[in-house]
Design a protein around this motif. Structure first.
Motif, short mmCIF file in Angstrom:
data_model
loop_
_atom_site.label_atom_id
_atom_site.label_comp_id
_atom_site.label_asym_id
_atom_site.label_seq_id
_atom_site.Cartn_x
_atom_site.Cartn_y
_atom_site.Cartn_z
N GLN A 16 -42.20 -0.27 48.03
CA GLN A 16 -42.87 0.97 47.62
C GLN A 16 -41.86 2.07 47.35
O GLN A 16 -42.00 2.84 46.41
N ASP A 17 -40.82 2.13 48.19
CA ASP A 17 -39.77 3.12 47.95
C ASP A 17 -39.13 2.89 46.58
O ASP A 17 -38.84 3.85 45.85
N GLY A 47 -41.17 4.29 44.03
CA GLY A 47 -41.00 5.74 44.09
C GLY A 47 -39.71 6.16 43.39
O GLY A 47 -39.70 7.11 42.60
N HIS A 48 -38.62 5.44 43.65
CA HIS A 48 -37.34 5.78 43.01
C HIS A 48 -37.47 5.71 41.49
O HIS A 48 -36.98 6.58 40.78
N LEU A 59 -40.10 6.18 39.78
CA LEU A 59 -40.92 7.30 39.30
C LEU A 59 -40.17 8.63 39.37
O LEU A 59 -40.27 9.45 38.46
N TYR A 60 -39.37 8.86 40.44
CA TYR A 60 -38.57 10.09 40.46
C TYR A 60 -37.67 10.13 39.24
O TYR A 60 -37.44 11.17 38.64
N SER A 111 -39.37 10.70 35.95
CA SER A 111 -39.72 12.11 35.92
C SER A 111 -38.51 12.96 35.52
O SER A 111 -38.62 13.87 34.70
N ARG A 169 -33.08 12.77 46.86
CA ARG A 169 -34.27 12.14 47.47
C ARG A 169 -34.04 10.65 47.68
O ARG A 169 -34.36 10.10 48.72
N GLU A 217 -33.54 7.87 51.23
CA GLU A 217 -34.38 6.71 51.54
C GLU A 217 -33.61 5.40 51.57
O GLU A 217 -34.04 4.43 52.18
N HIS A 242 -33.06 1.06 53.66
CA HIS A 242 -33.06 -0.22 52.92
C HIS A 242 -31.88 -1.09 53.34
O HIS A 242 -32.00 -2.28 53.56
#
Ligand SMILES: [Fe+2]
Ligand SMILES: [Fe+2]
Lengths: 95, 336
Positions: free
Chosen positions: B91-92, B95-96, B98-99, B102, B171, B175, B179
């Protein structure tokens, strides 16, 4: 691709710290409800947030970088707006 | 990581671009030299914009494709704890991705455009994700080595001159540490387990070691395209410098596990204080990057299938949103 683009939303989160909402990125979503859900999933996976805002990116009005000097430079010379401009006698102590 | 290995096509770029305005260029470079950030609305040379569009989107694609090798073991994790961990890690990575998309979008291309580049096979992503994950030990090796290499690469990017990229990297780096640690913990458990478990850990290290070293990209003497990236403070260390840092940090960790590295030439140089490695097979790297690795087709196909099978969901969400906003508009008119 022939698909219509999914709208872009800017995401703001407020941390536990009590500081104001802060911009942290963006998400794509068809509507506001889904934008909030996506923002929650993407930007708050570790309990960072106690509050979320999503705003359509198209609704943000930004200042033009070209105007930066005109807008922000004048305060540079107004040093009397800062406490350190004023002398307080040592005997008085901390103020 | 996922960025450095991929800039090999920098040479083809920008010959067609008009020379930028000298005064603007000087101001732009002065901002960078002062370690200030370039922000989305600021003037920037086209070549800077294009380099970042390519680098950030390739980085994003790598995060997204990188979910697949680990997703392979999600349903077969050996315990609930390992399963929950692996799920959180994957999931992270989403997220990475998507950041980073963006951040890439602030450079004037849409999410859809970037995704199309991936789906059409035009965009590259990190070569490492085209290797298969054959055993559970690969989850350990990936966390320890692949995420470890990623961290080496990503920490300097937190100071990249482009504001949105630097902020996304901060960010991400926060995280990544989890990992790497969860991966190493898997390796410790296996390496100190039964002989069969230890052999499994050794096999994973044997298969991943060389591909992980390749993640840092071609040797400095073969990559002459980083001058601009260095001047623009996008890239702060060379491929070989980062690879060296990674090797120096990783060898003691591997020795603690009691495993051996699959490189007979690996030696510690007392004079320099650095580990020296054997010759990297760059033909393998080129082959994998060009599309001919063990899993390239499978990885891309999985993305294309997911995109196609999700189309009706996106359609439905859009139709629902359109209907709702129309209804709202009509009721507003009725109320007036
Ligand atoms: Fe990642
Ligand atoms: Fe990671």
């Amino acid at each position: 691709m022939t698909e219509i683009a999914t709208p872009l939303w800017e995401v703001f989160i407020r941390n536990r710290s009590g500081l104001p909402h802060k911009h942290c990125g963006s998400v794509h979503a068809a509507d506001a409800t889904m934008a909030l859900q996506a923002a929650r999933d993407v930007y708050t996976r570790r309990g960072e947030s106690v509050s979320l805002w999503v705003v359509p990116s198209s609704a943000i009005i930004a200042s033009d970088p070209v105007d930066r000097d005109v807008l922000f430079e004048p305060t540079g010379s107004k040093i009397y707006r800062h406490p350190t401009f004023y002398d307080v006698p040592d005997e008085v102590g901390h103020m | 990581m996922y960025t450095q290995a991929l800039n090999a096509d920098e040479s083809q770029r920008d010959q067609t671009l008009p020379a930028p305005d000298a005064a603007k260029l000087a101001r732009f470079q002065a901002v960078i030299d002062a370690e200030d950030k370039i922000e989305p609305n600021d003037w920037m040379p086209d070549a800077y914009r294009r380099t970042l569009q390519r680098q950030i989107s390739q980085h994003a694609h790598s995060e997204i494709i990188g979910m697949q090798p680990e997703g392979n073991w999600l349903t077969r994790a050996p315990s609930l704890k390992r399963k929950a961990t692996l799920l959180a890690k994957i999931q992270d990575e989403a997220g990475h991705g998507l950041y980073l998309y963006s951040a890439a979008e602030t450079l004037g291309l849409s999410r859809e455009a970037y995704c199309d580049q991936l789906l059409s096979g035009k965009a590259k992503y990190s070569s490492i994700f085209n290797y298969p994950t054959l055993t559970w030990a690969d989850m350990g090796a990936i966390g320890w080595l692949v995420d470890g290499a990623a961290i080496m690469n990503q920490i300097p990017l937190c100071r990249c001159s482009y504001g949105p990229y630097a902020r996304a990297m901060i960010r991400i780096c926060k995280e990544e540490s989890f990992h790497q640690r969860q991966g190493y913990e898997i390796m410790v458990t296996l390496a100190h387990g039964t002989p069969a478990q230890k052999a499994m850990a050794q096999d994973a290290l044997d298969r991943f070691w060389w591909p992980v070293l390749m993640m840092f990209g071609p040797s400095d003497k073969d990559s002459m395209h980083s001058a601009d990236s260095t001047k623009w403070k996008i890239k702060r260390f060379s491929n070989d410098e980062l690879r060296q840092k990674f090797i120096d940090a990783t060898i003691p960790q591997g020795r603690y596990l009691g495993l051996t590295f699959p490189d007979p030439d690996l030696t510690f140089n007392d004079a320099t204080g650095h580990w020296e490695h054997g010759v990297i097979d760059w033909s393998e790297f080129k082959r994998v990057l060009a599309g001919d690795g063990p899993c390239n087709r499978q990885r891309l196909k999985a993305r294309q299938t997911a995109e196609a099978e999700g189309a009706w969901v996106r359609d439905a969400a859009r139709a629902y949103a359109a209907k709702r906003s129309q209804r709202q508009a009509t009721s507003q008119v009725a109320a007036e």
